[in-house]
Design an enzyme around this catalytic site. Sequence first.
Site, PDB file in Angstrom:
ATOM      1  NE  ARG A  67      -8.850  23.689 -36.236  1.00 42.68           N
ATOM      2  CZ  ARG A  67      -7.682  23.124 -36.556  1.00 42.68           C
ATOM      3  NH1 ARG A  67      -6.772  23.871 -37.097  1.00 42.68           N
ATOM      4  NH2 ARG A  67      -7.326  21.824 -36.337  1.00 42.68           N
ATOM      5  CD  GLU A 104      -0.790  12.605 -26.799  1.00 38.29           C
ATOM      6  OE1 GLU A 104       0.377  12.368 -26.434  1.00 38.29           O
ATOM      7  OE2 GLU A 104      -1.168  13.481 -27.478  1.00 38.29           O
TER       8      GLU A 104
END
Length: 183
Positions: A67, A104
């Site tokens: 993006r 993560e």
Amino acid sequence: MTTQDTPLAELLSSRIKDVPDYPKPGVLFKDIAPLLADAEAFGALTRALADRAAALGATKVVGLEARGFVLAAPAAVAAGLGFVPIRKQGKLPGEVFARSYDLEYGSATLEVQCDAFAPGERVLVVDDVLATGGTLGASLDLVREAGAELAGVVVLMELGFLPGRERLTPHLAGAPLEALVTV
């Protein structure tokens, strides 16, 4: 620096849609597709990014996959500057600099072409979201490794409840970090 209480921030915030439980339960996803679909908001964002590139003396604008490409490329054109993509591993031809970083659960690697910058070029790095700072931190290290100087970083939105800004401090080396919207 954030510009949360400005007309620009209000316009941009009004076009960012909350999507609950995406991509998994308990996550509130911030969808920028409505902002991109609105010519007024997308134009205002593009002008703001181009203005920051000029004010910071940037000679190139960098966008992060994926993006960040959508935000940085039109800003580079509006500022009369070149655009350089930082991509996920294996997506760029030729010789590349690579930087791995922790996610993560797991890790990822970003790359930039070795000849993307002339020595000493000043670069504005643009991305859509600052969350934990891993992707941006790796990208800032790549910019320097490729021989460019960091003019600054601008993100559309910062997730202020996460430690991204603090994690980026050593990677910034004094360059400004700006968020147009903080949530």
